[in-house]
Design a protein around this motif. Structure first.
Motif, short mmCIF file in Angstrom:
data_model
loop_
_atom_site.label_atom_id
_atom_site.label_comp_id
_atom_site.label_asym_id
_atom_site.label_seq_id
_atom_site.Cartn_x
_atom_site.Cartn_y
_atom_site.Cartn_z
N GLY A 200 -11.06 -7.30 -0.55
CA GLY A 200 -11.25 -6.44 -1.72
C GLY A 200 -10.80 -5.01 -1.51
O GLY A 200 -10.54 -4.57 -0.38
N PRO A 201 -10.71 -4.25 -2.61
CA PRO A 201 -10.18 -2.88 -2.57
C PRO A 201 -11.02 -1.93 -1.74
O PRO A 201 -12.23 -2.13 -1.57
N ARG A 202 -10.37 -0.88 -1.28
CA ARG A 202 -11.05 0.20 -0.54
C ARG A 202 -10.16 1.43 -0.54
O ARG A 202 -8.96 1.34 -0.81
N ASN A 203 -10.74 2.55 -0.19
CA ASN A 203 -9.98 3.79 -0.10
C ASN A 203 -9.40 3.95 1.30
O ASN A 203 -10.03 3.56 2.29
N ALA A 204 -8.20 4.50 1.37
CA ALA A 204 -7.57 4.75 2.67
C ALA A 204 -6.66 5.96 2.57
O ALA A 204 -6.08 6.23 1.51
N GLU A 205 -6.54 6.67 3.68
CA GLU A 205 -5.68 7.85 3.72
C GLU A 205 -4.82 7.89 4.99
O GLU A 205 -4.20 8.91 5.27
N THR A 206 -4.80 6.78 5.75
CA THR A 206 -4.08 6.76 7.01
C THR A 206 -3.07 5.63 7.03
O THR A 206 -3.42 4.47 6.84
N LEU A 207 -1.81 5.98 7.27
CA LEU A 207 -0.71 5.03 7.39
C LEU A 207 0.00 5.27 8.72
O LEU A 207 0.35 6.40 9.04
N MET A 208 0.20 4.19 9.48
CA MET A 208 0.90 4.30 10.76
C MET A 208 1.90 3.16 10.89
O MET A 208 1.64 2.05 10.40
N VAL A 209 3.02 3.42 11.55
CA VAL A 209 4.04 2.40 11.78
C VAL A 209 4.29 2.28 13.28
O VAL A 209 4.56 3.29 13.95
N ASP A 210 4.19 1.07 13.79
CA ASP A 210 4.43 0.81 15.20
C ASP A 210 5.94 0.88 15.46
O ASP A 210 6.70 0.09 14.90
N PRO A 211 6.41 1.81 16.30
CA PRO A 211 7.85 1.95 16.53
C PRO A 211 8.46 0.80 17.32
O PRO A 211 9.69 0.65 17.36
N LEU A 212 7.62 -0.02 17.96
CA LEU A 212 8.12 -1.12 18.77
C LEU A 212 8.17 -2.44 17.99
O LEU A 212 9.08 -3.25 18.20
N THR A 213 7.20 -2.65 17.10
CA THR A 213 7.12 -3.93 16.38
C THR A 213 7.43 -3.80 14.89
O THR A 213 7.60 -4.82 14.22
N LYS A 214 7.45 -2.58 14.35
CA LYS A 214 7.64 -2.29 12.93
C LYS A 214 6.44 -2.74 12.08
O LYS A 214 6.54 -2.80 10.85
N ASP A 215 5.32 -3.03 12.71
CA ASP A 215 4.10 -3.38 11.97
C ASP A 215 3.54 -2.14 11.29
O ASP A 215 3.64 -1.02 11.82
N ILE A 216 2.92 -2.34 10.12
CA ILE A 216 2.31 -1.25 9.36
C ILE A 216 0.79 -1.33 9.51
O ILE A 216 0.19 -2.39 9.29
N TYR A 217 0.17 -0.21 9.86
CA TYR A 217 -1.29 -0.13 10.00
C TYR A 217 -1.85 0.80 8.93
O TYR A 217 -1.29 1.87 8.66
N ILE A 218 -2.97 0.40 8.35
CA ILE A 218 -3.70 1.23 7.38
C ILE A 218 -5.15 1.31 7.82
O ILE A 218 -5.77 0.29 8.13
#
Length: 339
Positions: A200-218
């Motif tokens: 379900g929905p939630r608030n987030a303000e942090t986005l990160m990208v792994d430079p080795l795997t190209k995975d996106i983290y929130i």
């Protein structure tokens, strides 16, 4: 005899009429009952989102050590532009030395602004295919084309936890070599990555990208905790991707984060403090987030601290701030040098 037959005929005629009337009434009632019985009741069952289990770290968030890798006192410069009141994220360019990407959050234009550690006005990029529902963070990292560096904009804010999905906008970094500054351009080709949380929905303000795997983290922004999710590469641009839970940290109201260009360091910040991870060799981002962080220097010099990012040349990290609602305050860029 004639009277008797006539009388009997009238009586039979009367009985036939009554019989037909009863049959008609019974037939009509039966039809209505049959028709009514085929109407299905409305399904009033409320579908609850599935319960998601998060790995949790074993360390206590109280009394963490402070890293000695960075100076305690930042170098601070005011931004040349005074119209940027709701700055949120910050990310360092990989191909334009010293250039930083920043942006405003909800209710503002769909624009990414270019600056540097001195706060200079270097340019404006308008993402013409998309809007700014609530841009909260920005990152730079690899993407679908080998050797190309991309800007990732996180349209992930959701203060009321009402949106069924969030978006990450991806486009190649512009090369400013030989360009007249400030550089102004429309970005007409943008990859739209639609993501949703498994519970379900939630608030987030942090986005990160792994430079080795190209995975996106929130990382979510919540009271006294932050739940971190990952969208593994390759992320679809044709359908919605459901993210996977990574870890639940006991971190209060995360407002920004970043992964270093070599993938061995992580920063996560709030308006109050910054956590720092130095990952052992061979440790993935997901594994590293389960290990104990240290506290990184933060001078508490920002009225509403929002973004954080590593310098592209490994020389330290930057922080920025929102100033809307703080009369007399100026937007700044703060830099913590690596020792």
């Amino acid at each position: 005899m004639i009277f008797s037959i006539a009388t009997r005929f009238n009586i039979n005629k009367h009985n036939i009429k009554n019989g037909l009337l009863c049959f008609f009434i019974l037939f009509t009632f039966s039809c209505k009952k049959s028709a009514t019985s085929t109407v299905k009741p409305k399904d009033t069952t409320v579908t609850q989102p599935p319960t998601v289990q998060f790995p949790k770290p074993s360390y206590s968030p109280v009394g963490l050590d402070t890293t000695k890798f960075f100076n305690n006192i930042p170098v601070v410069h005011n931004l040349a532009r005074t119209d940027l009141l709701e700055i949120s994220g910050v990310a360092a360019s990989r191909i334009n030395p010293g250039v930083l990407y920043i942006h405003n959050d909800s209710g503002n234009p769909n624009q990414v602004y270019l600056t540097n550690g001195n706060g200079d006005n270097i340019g404006t990029l308008t993402l013409t295919p998309v809007g700014n529902r609530d841009w909260e963070d920005i990152a730079v990292g690899p993407g679908p084309v080998a050797g190309v560096n991309y800007v990732y904009v996180g349209d992930i804010g959701d203060n009321d936890s009402k949106y069924s999905s969030v978006f990450v906008y991806r486009f190649p970094e512009p090369d400013l070599t030989g360009k007249t500054l400030p550089y102004v351009a429309d970005i007409t080709s943008v990859d739209v990555i639609e993501l949703k949380y498994p519970d379900g929905p939630r608030n987030a303000e942090t986005l990160m990208v792994d430079p080795l795997t190209k995975d996106i983290y929130i990382a979510s922004k919540e009271n006294n905790l932050s739940q971190i999710f990952v969208a593994k590469y390759p992320q679809s641009t044709a359908s919605t991707t459901t993210m996977t839970p990574v870890v639940q940290l006991y971190f209060n109201k995360a407002t920004g984060g970043d992964i270093s260009p070599d993938g061995t360091e992580i920063l996560l910040r709030s308006n109050e403090l910054i956590w720092y991870w130095k990952l052992p060799t061979g440790t993935s981002i997901s594994q590293g987030l389960l290990t104990q962080p240290q506290v990184a220097p933060y001078a508490n010099n920002e009225p509403q601290g929002e973004g954080v990012c590593f310098a592209a040349d490994d020389s330290g990290y930057y922080t920025d701030t929102e100033i809307k609602g703080y009369p007399g305050k100026l937007a700044t860029m703060s830099f913590y040098n690596r020792k």
